[in-house]
Scaffold this active site. Structure first.
Site, PDB file in Angstrom:
ATOM      1  N   PRO A 243     -15.859 -51.684  18.900  1.00  0.00           N
ATOM      2  CA  PRO A 243     -14.668 -51.537  18.055  1.00  0.00           C
ATOM      3  C   PRO A 243     -13.345 -51.935  18.718  1.00  0.00           C
ATOM      4  O   PRO A 243     -12.309 -51.981  18.050  1.00  0.00           O
ATOM      5  CB  PRO A 243     -14.670 -50.041  17.703  1.00  0.00           C
ATOM      6  CG  PRO A 243     -15.518 -49.384  18.732  1.00  0.00           C
ATOM      7  CD  PRO A 243     -16.508 -50.386  19.192  1.00  0.00           C
TER       8      PRO A 243
ATOM      9  N   TYR B 245      -3.376 -49.423  23.051  1.00  0.00           N
ATOM     10  CA  TYR B 245      -4.657 -49.634  23.722  1.00  0.00           C
ATOM     11  C   TYR B 245      -4.403 -49.442  25.214  1.00  0.00           C
ATOM     12  O   TYR B 245      -3.640 -50.209  25.814  1.00  0.00           O
ATOM     13  CB  TYR B 245      -5.174 -51.061  23.484  1.00  0.00           C
ATOM     14  CG  TYR B 245      -5.686 -51.329  22.080  1.00  0.00           C
ATOM     15  CD1 TYR B 245      -4.805 -51.650  21.041  1.00  0.00           C
ATOM     16  CD2 TYR B 245      -7.046 -51.295  21.799  1.00  0.00           C
ATOM     17  CE1 TYR B 245      -5.276 -51.907  19.760  1.00  0.00           C
ATOM     18  CE2 TYR B 245      -7.525 -51.566  20.513  1.00  0.00           C
ATOM     19  CZ  TYR B 245      -6.634 -51.864  19.506  1.00  0.00           C
ATOM     20  OH  TYR B 245      -7.111 -52.124  18.241  1.00  0.00           O
TER      21      TYR B 245
ATOM     22  N   TYR C  77      -6.452 -61.167  17.506  1.00  0.00           N
ATOM     23  CA  TYR C  77      -6.403 -59.800  16.964  1.00  0.00           C
ATOM     24  C   TYR C  77      -6.051 -59.819  15.479  1.00  0.00           C
ATOM     25  O   TYR C  77      -6.643 -59.087  14.679  1.00  0.00           O
ATOM     26  CB  TYR C  77      -5.378 -58.961  17.743  1.00  0.00           C
ATOM     27  CG  TYR C  77      -5.435 -57.483  17.402  1.00  0.00           C
ATOM     28  CD1 TYR C  77      -6.260 -56.615  18.106  1.00  0.00           C
ATOM     29  CD2 TYR C  77      -4.682 -56.960  16.350  1.00  0.00           C
ATOM     30  CE1 TYR C  77      -6.336 -55.259  17.780  1.00  0.00           C
ATOM     31  CE2 TYR C  77      -4.748 -55.618  16.016  1.00  0.00           C
ATOM     32  CZ  TYR C  77      -5.571 -54.774  16.743  1.00  0.00           C
ATOM     33  OH  TYR C  77      -5.645 -53.437  16.410  1.00  0.00           O
TER      34      TYR C  77
ATOM     35  N   HIS D  45       1.592 -53.658  10.257  1.00  0.00           N
ATOM     36  CA  HIS D  45       1.969 -53.610  11.675  1.00  0.00           C
ATOM     37  C   HIS D  45       2.161 -55.028  12.209  1.00  0.00           C
ATOM     38  O   HIS D  45       1.336 -55.900  11.971  1.00  0.00           O
ATOM     39  CB  HIS D  45       0.881 -52.900  12.498  1.00  0.00           C
ATOM     40  CG  HIS D  45       0.941 -51.403  12.370  1.00  0.00           C
ATOM     41  ND1 HIS D  45       0.333 -50.564  13.275  1.00  0.00           N
ATOM     42  CD2 HIS D  45       1.556 -50.601  11.474  1.00  0.00           C
ATOM     43  CE1 HIS D  45       0.558 -49.301  12.917  1.00  0.00           C
ATOM     44  NE2 HIS D  45       1.288 -49.307  11.826  1.00  0.00           N
TER      45      HIS D  45
ATOM     46  N   LYS E  57     -12.734 -55.597  14.831  1.00  0.00           N
ATOM     47  CA  LYS E  57     -13.241 -56.781  14.121  1.00  0.00           C
ATOM     48  C   LYS E  57     -14.397 -56.530  13.152  1.00  0.00           C
ATOM     49  O   LYS E  57     -14.676 -57.372  12.295  1.00  0.00           O
ATOM     50  CB  LYS E  57     -13.711 -57.846  15.145  1.00  0.00           C
ATOM     51  CG  LYS E  57     -12.595 -58.504  15.900  1.00  0.00           C
ATOM     52  CD  LYS E  57     -11.907 -59.559  15.044  1.00  0.00           C
ATOM     53  CE  LYS E  57     -10.563 -59.973  15.567  1.00  0.00           C
ATOM     54  NZ  LYS E  57      -9.418 -59.327  14.919  1.00  0.00           N
TER      55      LYS E  57
HETATM   56  P1  RFL Z   1     -22.129 -50.343   6.777  1.00  0.00           P
HETATM   57  O1  RFL Z   1     -20.746 -49.799   6.609  1.00  0.00           O
HETATM   58  O2  RFL Z   1     -22.977 -49.809   7.839  1.00  0.00           O
HETATM   59  O3  RFL Z   1     -22.845 -50.167   5.371  1.00  0.00           O
HETATM   60  C1  RFL Z   1     -24.221 -50.410   5.209  1.00  0.00           C
HETATM   61  C2  RFL Z   1     -24.724 -49.553   4.065  1.00  0.00           C
HETATM   62  O4  RFL Z   1     -26.130 -49.776   3.884  1.00  0.00           O
HETATM   63  C3  RFL Z   1     -26.781 -48.528   3.709  1.00  0.00           C
HETATM   64  N1  RFL Z   1     -28.183 -48.670   4.134  1.00  0.00           N
HETATM   65  C4  RFL Z   1     -29.192 -48.884   3.264  1.00  0.00           C
HETATM   66  N2  RFL Z   1     -29.213 -48.994   1.933  1.00  0.00           N
HETATM   67  C5  RFL Z   1     -30.413 -49.197   1.340  1.00  0.00           C
HETATM   68  N3  RFL Z   1     -31.587 -49.293   2.034  1.00  0.00           N
HETATM   69  C6  RFL Z   1     -31.608 -49.195   3.387  1.00  0.00           C
HETATM   70  N4  RFL Z   1     -32.756 -49.296   4.053  1.00  0.00           N
HETATM   71  C7  RFL Z   1     -30.366 -48.982   4.048  1.00  0.00           C
HETATM   72  N5  RFL Z   1     -30.029 -48.836   5.351  1.00  0.00           N
HETATM   73  C8  RFL Z   1     -28.706 -48.653   5.366  1.00  0.00           C
HETATM   74  C9  RFL Z   1     -25.979 -47.549   4.544  1.00  0.00           C
HETATM   75  O5  RFL Z   1     -26.139 -46.220   4.102  1.00  0.00           O
HETATM   76  C10 RFL Z   1     -24.549 -48.077   4.331  1.00  0.00           C
HETATM   77  O6  RFL Z   1     -23.910 -47.463   3.255  1.00  0.00           O
HETATM   78  O7  RFL Z   1     -22.096 -51.936   6.967  1.00  0.00           O
HETATM   79  P2  RFL Z   1     -21.125 -53.020   6.315  1.00  0.00           P
HETATM   80  O8  RFL Z   1     -20.962 -52.780   4.833  1.00  0.00           O
HETATM   81  O9  RFL Z   1     -21.591 -54.337   6.790  1.00  0.00           O
HETATM   82  O10 RFL Z   1     -19.669 -52.721   6.913  1.00  0.00           O
HETATM   83  C11 RFL Z   1     -19.422 -52.880   8.291  1.00  0.00           C
HETATM   84  C12 RFL Z   1     -18.365 -51.876   8.784  1.00  0.00           C
HETATM   85  O11 RFL Z   1     -18.733 -50.585   8.358  1.00  0.00           O
HETATM   86  C13 RFL Z   1     -18.212 -51.900  10.311  1.00  0.00           C
HETATM   87  O12 RFL Z   1     -18.277 -53.210  10.803  1.00  0.00           O
HETATM   88  C14 RFL Z   1     -16.866 -51.279  10.780  1.00  0.00           C
HETATM   89  O13 RFL Z   1     -16.803 -49.920  10.451  1.00  0.00           O
HETATM   90  C15 RFL Z   1     -16.692 -51.444  12.300  1.00  0.00           C
HETATM   91  N6  RFL Z   1     -15.472 -50.790  12.821  1.00  0.00           N
HETATM   92  C16 RFL Z   1     -14.234 -51.413  12.709  1.00  0.00           C
HETATM   93  N7  RFL Z   1     -14.109 -52.591  12.068  1.00  0.00           N
HETATM   94  C17 RFL Z   1     -12.877 -53.170  11.889  1.00  0.00           C
HETATM   95  O14 RFL Z   1     -12.798 -54.262  11.300  1.00  0.00           O
HETATM   96  N8  RFL Z   1     -11.714 -52.581  12.373  1.00  0.00           N
HETATM   97  C18 RFL Z   1     -11.756 -51.394  13.023  1.00  0.00           C
HETATM   98  O15 RFL Z   1     -10.688 -50.878  13.370  1.00  0.00           O
HETATM   99  C19 RFL Z   1     -13.043 -50.769  13.242  1.00  0.00           C
HETATM  100  N9  RFL Z   1     -13.136 -49.599  13.881  1.00  0.00           N
HETATM  101  C20 RFL Z   1     -15.543 -49.562  13.469  1.00  0.00           C
HETATM  102  C21 RFL Z   1     -14.346 -48.981  13.999  1.00  0.00           C
HETATM  103  C22 RFL Z   1     -16.758 -48.869  13.592  1.00  0.00           C
HETATM  104  C23 RFL Z   1     -16.792 -47.650  14.230  1.00  0.00           C
HETATM  105  N10 RFL Z   1     -18.059 -46.993  14.300  1.00  0.00           N
HETATM  106  C24 RFL Z   1     -18.255 -45.641  13.993  1.00  0.00           C
HETATM  107  C25 RFL Z   1     -19.249 -47.793  14.444  1.00  0.00           C
HETATM  108  C26 RFL Z   1     -14.358 -47.773  14.648  1.00  0.00           C
HETATM  109  C27 RFL Z   1     -15.593 -47.099  14.802  1.00  0.00           C
HETATM  110  C28 RFL Z   1     -15.560 -45.802  15.560  1.00  0.00           C
HETATM  111  C1  PHB Z   2      -9.226 -47.012  14.070  1.00  0.00           C
HETATM  112  O1  PHB Z   2      -8.104 -46.719  13.629  1.00  0.00           O
HETATM  113  O2  PHB Z   2     -10.230 -46.359  13.770  1.00  0.00           O
HETATM  114  C2  PHB Z   2      -9.352 -48.161  15.004  1.00  0.00           C
HETATM  115  C3  PHB Z   2      -8.269 -48.984  15.222  1.00  0.00           C
HETATM  116  C4  PHB Z   2      -8.370 -50.051  16.102  1.00  0.00           C
HETATM  117  C5  PHB Z   2      -9.575 -50.277  16.756  1.00  0.00           C
HETATM  118  C6  PHB Z   2     -10.665 -49.463  16.532  1.00  0.00           C
HETATM  119  C7  PHB Z   2     -10.560 -48.386  15.647  1.00  0.00           C
HETATM  120  O3  PHB Z   2      -9.656 -51.314  17.635  1.00  0.00           O
END
Ligand code: RFL
Ligand code: PHB
Length: 389
Positions: free
Chosen positions: A292, A200, A384, A72, A296
């Site tokens: 989110p 957005y 971004y 994109h 980032k």
């Molecule tokens: P995670 O993915 O939480 O993984 C951590 C892992 O550790 C395990 N764990 C344990 N294992 C052993 N012992 C314990 N005591 C433990 N406690 C926990 C867990 O089960 C898990 O498997 O962290 P990690 O790897 O640092 O990754 C980070 C990302 O997952 C997170 O930052 C992103 O998902 C955030 N996020 C977004 N980031 C982006 O860069 N672009 C996006 O568009 C974006 N959209 C989002 C998002 C997060 C969202 N939510 C649900 C929080 C959209 C949403 C809705």
């Molecule tokens: C997503 O596709 O889940 C998504 C995209 C952009 C954002 C947050 C979540 O800023």
């Protein structure tokens, strides 16, 4: 059991760190609390900065992303029933990749399986031990048995609710936090995305985001109060609210359908300083959380992992430990810039409970300013698409 780097958490941070270290000949073991199935079912991030794309390629996990990801070159911002495009290519010469976190994780699991790395899934009572000594170790239980992994370093990649950060002495760390008074209700639906690029939208009733996973799978979000549960939002109610908040030129093209996933995520800004204590090094959500809105979270996890893997490689190459000593400071410098951007996007686009009409007009004024100013669009695009690392 013995390994060079024990990694707590098998999410994207832990898997990617392991993959990059293994490729440099450094041994790892991953200890994950959940089953692989559970990790792969979590629907999260969707947008990868180009720096993330390049790190994934260098880790040998870029093939499916390059084949199936969507490049994109802009996003749409919307308010007052109008939308405009921020052109990344034109304003900062960069682009992003739309490719889901679930797919990134799947690719990493496949690569790690091919490397033969041990992933201890469904581990309980995971505990980093002796982190301030030369010989740290991790203990855990699995299938009714106790295990101990001796190592040189422990990487805390266990997300916001993990155990790693908590095992740093409280007087040696400081937390910075802001909790927002709303959440995001997200749905995944097998319908063609309403727009070729993400929208957005600011609206007096609350924020809305139109995202996607591919040409047949849409990911849509609306800002909701924190008190409710996802079950309180039947699909029809979601669609009504989503339509109200998007500009009509977009809703005219909207295809609705049943949701195949629906969940509410709270919004929080959080930083733990420092990101290292003794032989424990934190990466990703274990050390910091962003709302989110700026897309980032996963990208910051990847830049942490990049810095840490390079530092560990230097250490094991026998060169020196300067990079390892500088890890926390280097990672935090980038974290705080992304923290600021995510906070700014969140403040600009959401409706706050106590918000006055004045504050709504200020938000609309700022969005109109961005629409007319190439300088403002460049700043937004630069952040971004991702600051350099
Ligand atoms: P995670 O993915 O939480 O993984 C951590 C892992 O550790 C395990 N764990 C344990 N294992 C052993 N012992 C314990 N005591 C433990 N406690 C926990 C867990 O089960 C898990 O498997 O962290 P990690 O790897 O640092 O990754 C980070 C990302 O997952 C997170 O930052 C992103 O998902 C955030 N996020 C977004 N980031 C982006 O860069 N672009 C996006 O568009 C974006 N959209 C989002 C998002 C997060 C969202 N939510 C649900 C929080 C959209 C949403 C809705
Ligand atoms: C997503 O596709 O889940 C998504 C995209 C952009 C954002 C947050 C979540 O800023």
């Amino acid at each position: 059991m013995r390994t060079q780097v024990a990694i707590i958490g098998g999410g994207p941070s832990g898997l990617l760190l392991s993959q990059l270290l293994n490729r440099a000949g450094i041994t790892t073991a991953i200890i994950e609390r959940q089953s692989r199935d559970h990790v792969l079912k979590r629907i999260r991030a969707g947008v990868l900065e180009w720096g993330t794309v390049e790190v994934l390629r260098s880790a040998g996990v870029g093939a499916r992303m390059d084949a199936n990801g969507l490049v994109h070159q802009g996003i749409f911002l919307a308010a007052q029933n109008r939308q405009f495009r921020v052109d990344f290519k034109q304003t900062c010469g960069k682009q992003v990749m739309v490719y889901g976190q679930t797919e990134v994780t799947k690719d990493l699991y496949a690569a790690q399986d091919a490397m033969g790395t041990t992933i201890h899934e469904e581990a309980s009572d995971v505990q980093p031990q002796d982190i301030d000594c030369e010989r740290p170790f991790v203990t855990f239980r699995r299938g009714g048995q106790s295990f101990r992994i001796d190592c040189d370093f422990i990487a805390g990649c266990d997300g916001f609710h993990g155990v790693s950060r908590q095992s740093m002495p409280s007087e040696k760390r400081k937390e910075f936090e802001r909790v927002y008074p709303f959440g995001w209700l997200g749905i995944l639906t097998e319908t063609p995305p309403v727009s070729g690029e993400l929208i957005y939208a600011n609206h007096p009733r609350g924020f809305a985001l139109a995202s996607m996973r591919n040409h047949r799978l849409s990911r849509y979000y609306i800002q909701v109060p924190l008190e409710g549960r996802a079950e309180d939002w039947p699909d029809q109610l979601f669609w009504e609210e989503f339509k109200r908040r998007l500009p009509s030129e977009a809703t005219a093209r909207l295809v609705t359908g049943p949701s195949i996933e629906k969940s509410i995520a709270p919004l929080r800004s959080f930083v733990n300083e420092p990101m290292r204590y003794g032989r424990l090094l934190l990466c990703g959500d274990a050390a910091h959380i962003v709302p989110p809105t700026g897309a980032k979270g996963l990208n910051l996890a990847v830049s942490d992992v990049h810095y840490l893997s390079e530092a560990l490689k230097q250490h094991y190459d026998g060169k020196d430990s300067h990079a390892l000593d500088a890890y926390s400071e280097r990672a935090l410098a980038r974290v705080w810039k992304a923290m600021r951007f995510s906070w700014w996007m969140t403040m600009l686009l959401h409706r706050f409970p106590e918000q006055t009409e004045f504050e709504q007009r200020i938000r609309e004024g700022e969005i109109n300013y961005i629409a007319e100013s190439i300088a403002a669009q460049s700043t937004m695009a630069e952040n971004y698409t991702g600051l350099p690392f």
